[in-house]
Scaffold this motif. Sequence first.
Motif, PDB file in Angstrom:
ATOM      1  N   LEU A   4      18.053 -22.018 -13.961  1.00  0.00           N
ATOM      2  CA  LEU A   4      18.066 -20.560 -13.936  1.00  0.00           C
ATOM      3  C   LEU A   4      17.849 -20.060 -12.524  1.00  0.00           C
ATOM      4  N   PRO A   5      18.481 -18.939 -12.165  1.00  0.00           N
ATOM      5  CA  PRO A   5      18.241 -18.378 -10.834  1.00  0.00           C
ATOM      6  C   PRO A   5      16.782 -17.967 -10.691  1.00  0.00           C
ATOM      7  N   LYS A   6      16.189 -18.271  -9.563  1.00  0.00           N
ATOM      8  CA  LYS A   6      14.778 -17.962  -9.358  1.00  0.00           C
ATOM      9  C   LYS A   6      14.546 -16.507  -8.985  1.00  0.00           C
ATOM     10  N   ASP A   7      15.600 -15.813  -8.606  1.00  0.00           N
ATOM     11  CA  ASP A   7      15.439 -14.421  -8.198  1.00  0.00           C
ATOM     12  C   ASP A   7      15.604 -13.433  -9.346  1.00  0.00           C
ATOM     13  N   LYS A   8      15.915 -13.922 -10.544  1.00  0.00           N
ATOM     14  CA  LYS A   8      16.082 -13.055 -11.707  1.00  0.00           C
ATOM     15  C   LYS A   8      15.128 -13.485 -12.817  1.00  0.00           C
ATOM     16  N   PRO A   9      14.412 -12.531 -13.396  1.00  0.00           N
ATOM     17  CA  PRO A   9      13.512 -12.899 -14.502  1.00  0.00           C
ATOM     18  C   PRO A   9      14.297 -13.195 -15.781  1.00  0.00           C
ATOM     19  N   ARG A  11      14.969 -12.424 -19.451  1.00  0.00           N
ATOM     20  CA  ARG A  11      14.797 -11.201 -20.231  1.00  0.00           C
ATOM     21  C   ARG A  11      14.547 -11.548 -21.692  1.00  0.00           C
ATOM     22  N   GLU A  33       6.328 -12.010 -13.152  1.00  0.00           N
ATOM     23  CA  GLU A  33       7.169 -12.360 -12.019  1.00  0.00           C
ATOM     24  C   GLU A  33       8.370 -13.207 -12.446  1.00  0.00           C
ATOM     25  N   ASN A  34       8.296 -13.812 -13.641  1.00  0.00           N
ATOM     26  CA  ASN A  34       9.372 -14.676 -14.126  1.00  0.00           C
ATOM     27  C   ASN A  34      10.060 -14.177 -15.391  1.00  0.00           C
ATOM     28  N   GLU A  36      10.826 -10.668 -18.249  1.00  0.00           N
ATOM     29  CA  GLU A  36      10.869  -9.216 -18.443  1.00  0.00           C
ATOM     30  C   GLU A  36      11.061  -8.931 -19.931  1.00  0.00           C
TER      31      GLU A  36
END
Length: 71
Positions: A4-9, A11, A33-34, A36
């Motif tokens: 998974l991309p680390k810059d997107k939480p 959902r 931070e991880n 939403e």
Amino acid sequence: MKTLPKDKPIRFALVGCGRISGKHIEALAEHKENVELVAVCDSIKERAKEAAAKAGIKRIHTSYDELLEQG
């Protein structure tokens, strides 16, 4: 394995806003931070409203199908 991309939480939507849902909301908040929490769903609208208020979100649904349709 795909990562998974680390810059997107990640959902989440919470389906079922009974007694244990408060613990799930708290657990998700601890990892904000991880993750939403984007929506809650319960067949009893008042429970969904209460859970949404606790989570600080606005999106509520009273049916799982409705939740999935809106993405």
